[in-house]
Design a protein around this motif. Structure first.
Motif, PDB file in Angstrom:
ATOM      1  N   PHE A  69       0.753  -1.286  -0.068  1.00  0.00           N
ATOM      2  CA  PHE A  69      -0.193   0.057   0.064  1.00  0.00           C
ATOM      3  C   PHE A  69       0.785   1.318  -0.157  1.00  0.00           C
ATOM      4  O   PHE A  69       0.175   2.359  -0.193  1.00  0.00           O
ATOM      5  CB  PHE A  69      -1.045  -0.107   1.148  1.00  0.00           C
ATOM      6  CG  PHE A  69      -2.230  -0.962   0.989  1.00  0.00           C
ATOM      7  CD1 PHE A  69      -2.987  -0.785  -0.042  1.00  0.00           C
ATOM      8  CD2 PHE A  69      -2.076  -2.276   1.919  1.00  0.00           C
ATOM      9  CE1 PHE A  69      -4.111  -1.667  -0.280  1.00  0.00           C
ATOM     10  CE2 PHE A  69      -3.158  -3.186   1.562  1.00  0.00           C
ATOM     11  CZ  PHE A  69      -4.143  -2.984   0.449  1.00  0.00           C
ATOM     12  N   THR A  70       2.189   1.233   0.369  1.00  0.00           N
ATOM     13  CA  THR A  70       2.932   2.349   0.197  1.00  0.00           C
ATOM     14  C   THR A  70       3.555   2.538  -1.250  1.00  0.00           C
ATOM     15  O   THR A  70       4.354   3.708  -1.586  1.00  0.00           O
ATOM     16  CB  THR A  70       4.009   2.196   1.407  1.00  0.00           C
ATOM     17  OG1 THR A  70       4.757   1.161   1.184  1.00  0.00           O
ATOM     18  CG2 THR A  70       3.278   2.572   2.844  1.00  0.00           C
ATOM     19  N   SER A  71       3.697   1.647  -1.870  1.00  0.00           N
ATOM     20  CA  SER A  71       4.535   1.716  -3.433  1.00  0.00           C
ATOM     21  C   SER A  71       3.358   1.625  -4.397  1.00  0.00           C
ATOM     22  O   SER A  71       2.561   0.829  -4.692  1.00  0.00           O
ATOM     23  CB  SER A  71       5.212   0.431  -3.405  1.00  0.00           C
ATOM     24  OG  SER A  71       5.725   0.255  -4.812  1.00  0.00           O
ATOM     25  N   ALA A 114      -6.345  -8.093  -9.489  1.00  0.00           N
ATOM     26  CA  ALA A 114      -7.974  -8.099  -8.957  1.00  0.00           C
ATOM     27  C   ALA A 114      -8.750  -8.180 -10.267  1.00  0.00           C
ATOM     28  O   ALA A 114      -9.816  -9.041 -10.314  1.00  0.00           O
ATOM     29  CB  ALA A 114      -8.162  -7.042  -7.903  1.00  0.00           C
ATOM     30  N   VAL A 115      -8.558  -7.432 -11.074  1.00  0.00           N
ATOM     31  CA  VAL A 115      -9.412  -7.360 -12.393  1.00  0.00           C
ATOM     32  C   VAL A 115      -9.123  -8.386 -13.163  1.00  0.00           C
ATOM     33  O   VAL A 115     -10.335  -9.260 -13.554  1.00  0.00           O
ATOM     34  CB  VAL A 115      -8.823  -6.072 -13.364  1.00  0.00           C
ATOM     35  CG1 VAL A 115      -9.558  -6.005 -14.690  1.00  0.00           C
ATOM     36  CG2 VAL A 115      -9.158  -4.770 -12.578  1.00  0.00           C
ATOM     37  N   PHE A 171      -0.774  -0.584  -8.169  1.00  0.00           N
ATOM     38  CA  PHE A 171      -1.039  -0.852  -9.519  1.00  0.00           C
ATOM     39  C   PHE A 171      -1.229  -2.494  -9.785  1.00  0.00           C
ATOM     40  O   PHE A 171      -2.261  -2.795 -10.325  1.00  0.00           O
ATOM     41  CB  PHE A 171      -0.147  -0.123 -10.397  1.00  0.00           C
ATOM     42  CG  PHE A 171      -0.699  -0.283 -11.955  1.00  0.00           C
ATOM     43  CD1 PHE A 171      -1.551   0.107 -12.433  1.00  0.00           C
ATOM     44  CD2 PHE A 171       0.145  -1.151 -12.733  1.00  0.00           C
ATOM     45  CE1 PHE A 171      -2.055  -0.192 -13.922  1.00  0.00           C
ATOM     46  CE2 PHE A 171       0.007  -1.413 -13.987  1.00  0.00           C
ATOM     47  CZ  PHE A 171      -1.241  -0.752 -14.589  1.00  0.00           C
ATOM     48  N   LEU A 172      -0.026  -3.010  -9.559  1.00  0.00           N
ATOM     49  CA  LEU A 172      -0.273  -4.465  -9.992  1.00  0.00           C
ATOM     50  C   LEU A 172      -1.157  -5.257  -9.052  1.00  0.00           C
ATOM     51  O   LEU A 172      -1.988  -6.150  -9.763  1.00  0.00           O
ATOM     52  CB  LEU A 172       1.273  -4.865  -9.534  1.00  0.00           C
ATOM     53  CG  LEU A 172       2.433  -4.674 -10.526  1.00  0.00           C
ATOM     54  CD1 LEU A 172       3.732  -5.074 -10.128  1.00  0.00           C
ATOM     55  CD2 LEU A 172       2.101  -5.123 -11.939  1.00  0.00           C
ATOM     56  N   LEU A 173      -1.730  -4.770  -7.925  1.00  0.00           N
ATOM     57  CA  LEU A 173      -2.597  -5.428  -7.180  1.00  0.00           C
ATOM     58  C   LEU A 173      -3.944  -5.369  -7.663  1.00  0.00           C
ATOM     59  O   LEU A 173      -4.869  -6.123  -7.910  1.00  0.00           O
ATOM     60  CB  LEU A 173      -2.874  -5.106  -5.821  1.00  0.00           C
ATOM     61  CG  LEU A 173      -3.625  -5.452  -4.734  1.00  0.00           C
ATOM     62  CD1 LEU A 173      -3.507  -6.890  -4.685  1.00  0.00           C
ATOM     63  CD2 LEU A 173      -3.544  -4.760  -3.445  1.00  0.00           C
TER      64      LEU A 173
END
Length: 191
Positions: free
Chosen positions: A23-25, A36-37, A30-32
């Motif tokens: 959550f800080t990078s 998820a999509v 973005f990759l997460l």
């Protein structure tokens, strides 16, 4: 007991540091989201997939077996109320409505819809479609071999409708029994 407490403490530390890293990078975040999509697209219901492309058209009933002249064939170019598309290849007419996105209006091969596609397939050029009966006598043996391969592909993939009639040639009268017999034979071969 101290070991299990220490083990649970180190697991919590690893989990906390992992969440902090994600959550800080911005790149990790973005990759997460991308992951998820992708997971959503893989596991979502199939009706949602078809909803993206609009309503799915019900398949048209099978065409009655019939022989057609060039003028009659031109009616099956995908622009009528049913959107039926037929193509003639080497003297045979095929119902290619199933491949409407390719042969129908706006499709890559729409120039072949409702026409004799033999010469175009032999020369690999949609510009070679003629608006009159084409006897194909000037095609080379290599081009005719190509035509035979295309004919075989159309026979395997699409429904055969009937013969492509030469000017002055009379159509064959097909009976409903003959249609169902040929369909049953095709089904038995497919099994």
């Amino acid at each position: 007991m101290a070991e299990s407490s220490q083990s649970s403490q180190s697991t919590e530390d690893v989990f906390t540091s992992l969440l902090y890293e994600i959550f800080t990078s911005p790149l990790n975040l973005f990759l997460l989201v991308v992951c998820a999509v992708l997971v959503y697209k893989i596991f979502r219901p199939s009706d949602a997939y078809s909803a993206d492309f609009g309503p799915v058209e019900p398949p048209l009933p099978k065409m009655k077996r019939q022989d057609l002249t060039l003028d009659q064939l031109k009616q099956y170019n995908g622009t009528d109320e049913h959107g039926r598309v037929c193509v003639a290849v080497n003297g045979k007419i095929f119902d290619v409505t199933r491949g409407k996105k390719f042969y129908g209006p706006g499709g890559r091969y729409s120039a072949l819809a409702g026409r004799d596609a033999t010469r175009a397939l032999a020369t690999f050029s949609a510009d070679d479609v003629k608006d009159c009966y084409d006897d194909l006598s000037d095609l080379s043996s290599m081009q005719m071999d190509s035509v035979l391969e295309w004919e075989m592909q159309f026979t395997e993939k699409y429904d055969y409708i009937g013969k492509f009639l030469k000017p002055g040639e009379q159509p064959t009268e097909y009976s409903d029994e003959e249609d169902s017999t040929k369909d049953n034979n095709k089904t038995k071969k497919d099994e």
